[in-house]
Scaffold this motif. Sequence first.
Motif, mmCIF file in Angstrom:
data_model
loop_
_atom_site.group_PDB
_atom_site.id
_atom_site.type_symbol
_atom_site.label_atom_id
_atom_site.label_comp_id
_atom_site.label_asym_id
_atom_site.label_seq_id
_atom_site.Cartn_x
_atom_site.Cartn_y
_atom_site.Cartn_z
ATOM 1 N N ARG A 27 -24.440 -19.655 10.023
ATOM 2 C CA ARG A 27 -23.628 -18.831 10.262
ATOM 3 C C ARG A 27 -23.712 -17.462 9.560
ATOM 4 O O ARG A 27 -24.710 -17.475 8.606
ATOM 5 C CB ARG A 27 -22.168 -19.340 9.739
ATOM 6 N N VAL A 28 -23.116 -16.215 9.948
ATOM 7 C CA VAL A 28 -23.272 -15.323 9.174
ATOM 8 C C VAL A 28 -21.823 -14.702 8.822
ATOM 9 O O VAL A 28 -21.060 -14.972 9.850
ATOM 10 C CB VAL A 28 -24.131 -13.997 10.015
ATOM 11 N N VAL A 37 -19.916 -15.287 12.451
ATOM 12 C CA VAL A 37 -20.212 -15.738 13.922
ATOM 13 C C VAL A 37 -21.365 -16.990 13.563
ATOM 14 O O VAL A 37 -21.936 -17.291 12.620
ATOM 15 C CB VAL A 37 -21.444 -14.804 14.147
ATOM 16 N N CYS A 38 -21.220 -17.871 14.270
ATOM 17 C CA CYS A 38 -21.929 -19.367 14.306
ATOM 18 C C CYS A 38 -23.173 -19.296 15.377
ATOM 19 O O CYS A 38 -23.113 -18.381 15.824
ATOM 20 C CB CYS A 38 -20.800 -20.458 14.384
ATOM 21 N N SER A 39 -23.848 -20.519 15.175
ATOM 22 C CA SER A 39 -25.078 -20.610 15.831
ATOM 23 C C SER A 39 -26.117 -19.392 15.846
ATOM 24 O O SER A 39 -26.429 -18.968 17.008
ATOM 25 C CB SER A 39 -24.350 -20.826 17.195
ATOM 26 N N THR A 40 -26.180 -18.915 14.590
ATOM 27 C CA THR A 40 -27.118 -17.764 14.654
ATOM 28 C C THR A 40 -28.513 -18.181 14.975
ATOM 29 O O THR A 40 -29.273 -17.349 15.296
ATOM 30 C CB THR A 40 -27.010 -17.196 13.172
ATOM 31 N N ARG A 41 -28.985 -19.439 14.833
ATOM 32 C CA ARG A 41 -30.230 -20.060 15.307
ATOM 33 C C ARG A 41 -30.589 -19.802 16.763
ATOM 34 O O ARG A 41 -31.776 -19.645 17.271
ATOM 35 C CB ARG A 41 -30.570 -21.480 14.816
ATOM 36 N N ASN A 42 -29.461 -19.630 17.487
ATOM 37 C CA ASN A 42 -29.702 -19.398 18.959
ATOM 38 C C ASN A 42 -28.723 -18.188 19.146
ATOM 39 O O ASN A 42 -27.721 -18.327 19.831
ATOM 40 C CB ASN A 42 -29.351 -20.554 19.700
ATOM 41 N N PRO A 43 -28.905 -16.974 18.922
ATOM 42 C CA PRO A 43 -27.902 -15.731 18.954
ATOM 43 C C PRO A 43 -27.589 -15.520 20.225
ATOM 44 O O PRO A 43 -26.229 -15.129 20.289
ATOM 45 C CB PRO A 43 -28.688 -14.559 18.188
ATOM 46 N N THR A 44 -28.232 -15.806 21.382
ATOM 47 C CA THR A 44 -27.655 -15.595 22.739
ATOM 48 C C THR A 44 -26.457 -16.709 22.910
ATOM 49 O O THR A 44 -25.852 -16.336 24.022
ATOM 50 C CB THR A 44 -28.676 -15.799 23.761
ATOM 51 N N ALA A 45 -26.571 -17.715 22.196
ATOM 52 C CA ALA A 45 -25.528 -18.692 22.535
ATOM 53 C C ALA A 45 -24.545 -18.703 21.318
ATOM 54 O O ALA A 45 -23.876 -19.651 21.063
ATOM 55 C CB ALA A 45 -26.107 -20.059 22.541
ATOM 56 N N ALA A 46 -24.253 -17.567 20.532
ATOM 57 C CA ALA A 46 -23.432 -17.630 19.526
ATOM 58 C C ALA A 46 -21.851 -17.474 20.006
ATOM 59 O O ALA A 46 -21.289 -16.443 20.146
ATOM 60 C CB ALA A 46 -23.786 -16.458 18.635
ATOM 61 N N ARG A 47 -21.538 -18.678 20.349
ATOM 62 C CA ARG A 47 -20.242 -18.646 21.140
ATOM 63 C C ARG A 47 -18.956 -19.012 20.419
ATOM 64 O O ARG A 47 -17.850 -18.661 20.717
ATOM 65 C CB ARG A 47 -20.313 -19.840 22.068
ATOM 66 N N GLN A 48 -19.102 -19.293 19.157
ATOM 67 C CA GLN A 48 -18.192 -19.277 18.026
ATOM 68 C C GLN A 48 -17.860 -17.906 17.233
ATOM 69 O O GLN A 48 -18.653 -17.821 16.426
ATOM 70 C CB GLN A 48 -18.395 -20.627 17.228
ATOM 71 N N ARG A 49 -16.825 -17.413 17.368
ATOM 72 C CA ARG A 49 -16.720 -16.151 16.457
ATOM 73 C C ARG A 49 -15.000 -16.265 16.116
ATOM 74 O O ARG A 49 -14.397 -16.747 16.562
ATOM 75 C CB ARG A 49 -16.453 -14.858 17.405
ATOM 76 N N ALA A 50 -14.934 -15.636 14.933
ATOM 77 C CA ALA A 50 -13.647 -15.520 14.273
ATOM 78 C C ALA A 50 -13.685 -14.041 13.719
ATOM 79 O O ALA A 50 -14.665 -13.813 12.983
ATOM 80 C CB ALA A 50 -13.216 -16.659 13.358
ATOM 81 N N THR A 51 -12.678 -13.543 13.683
ATOM 82 C CA THR A 51 -12.402 -12.263 13.074
ATOM 83 C C THR A 51 -11.020 -12.426 11.995
ATOM 84 O O THR A 51 -9.961 -12.676 12.620
ATOM 85 C CB THR A 51 -12.355 -11.105 13.865
ATOM 86 N N MET A 52 -11.226 -11.869 10.911
ATOM 87 C CA MET A 52 -10.127 -11.987 9.904
ATOM 88 C C MET A 52 -9.791 -10.621 9.394
ATOM 89 O O MET A 52 -10.870 -10.068 8.809
ATOM 90 C CB MET A 52 -10.512 -13.019 8.893
ATOM 91 N N THR A 53 -8.496 -10.159 9.219
ATOM 92 C CA THR A 53 -8.364 -8.834 8.479
ATOM 93 C C THR A 53 -8.520 -9.019 7.285
ATOM 94 O O THR A 53 -8.563 -10.162 6.797
ATOM 95 C CB THR A 53 -6.811 -8.418 9.114
ATOM 96 N N THR A 54 -8.645 -7.869 6.382
ATOM 97 C CA THR A 54 -8.642 -7.943 5.102
ATOM 98 C C THR A 54 -7.214 -8.630 4.351
ATOM 99 O O THR A 54 -7.435 -9.162 3.281
ATOM 100 C CB THR A 54 -8.754 -6.659 4.651
ATOM 101 N N MET A 55 -6.346 -8.596 5.103
ATOM 102 C CA MET A 55 -5.031 -9.201 4.784
ATOM 103 C C MET A 55 -4.950 -10.702 4.931
ATOM 104 O O MET A 55 -4.197 -11.341 4.535
ATOM 105 C CB MET A 55 -3.707 -8.857 5.510
#
Length: 194
Positions: A148-149, A160-178
């Motif tokens: 992950r990064v 971002v997950c699955s960074t060892r296969n960046p083209t398949a980095a299918r799991q993402r999450a974005t969190m606000t500063t709050m």
Amino acid sequence: AARPFHHQAALEGAEFSPNAQWVLTMAADFSTCVWDVAVGEPVALPLAHPAQINSAGFSPEGERIIVALHNGVTRVFRARDWTSLAGPMLQRGWTTAAEFGPEGRRVLTGSFDNTACLWDATSGEALSAPMQHDGPVWSARFSPDGWRVVTPSTVSVRVVCSTRNPTAARQRATMTTMGNWISTSPPCMGQPRS
């Protein structure tokens, strides 16, 4: 005891090598230097860079150094003699952060151009398209396992997950500063499949 390390200009940062035998220093005159801790002497002459140093650090094995500059250039150097090994890795805005992956084969950078990028540490080639953010990316870090990064920007944090296969980095999450999750696909849980 070793002598103090002296640059011609004010020091702006320092970091131990993984084996703690060397120290990397960054100075206000845009130079970096690697020092032998036991004797307080440079391993090689300081290297002058063409712009302000925003980030610098050792690779996991301690033989390479990554340097990210205010002009958007990131390079990998051999620690003992400053031979350029990879790069330039270019971003449109100044590079705010750069780090080797825990296995030493990848580099992650963050930039004022609102992107984070994953690079091959040997060739300097991009491994995927830039990861877009809603503001400048101030930090870019790998998880200890390298899967992950995390890249915080001005108003949110992206994982971002699955960074060892960046083209398949299918799991993402974005969190606000709050602390609110504003956009998710499945959150990072355990080790992703490749």
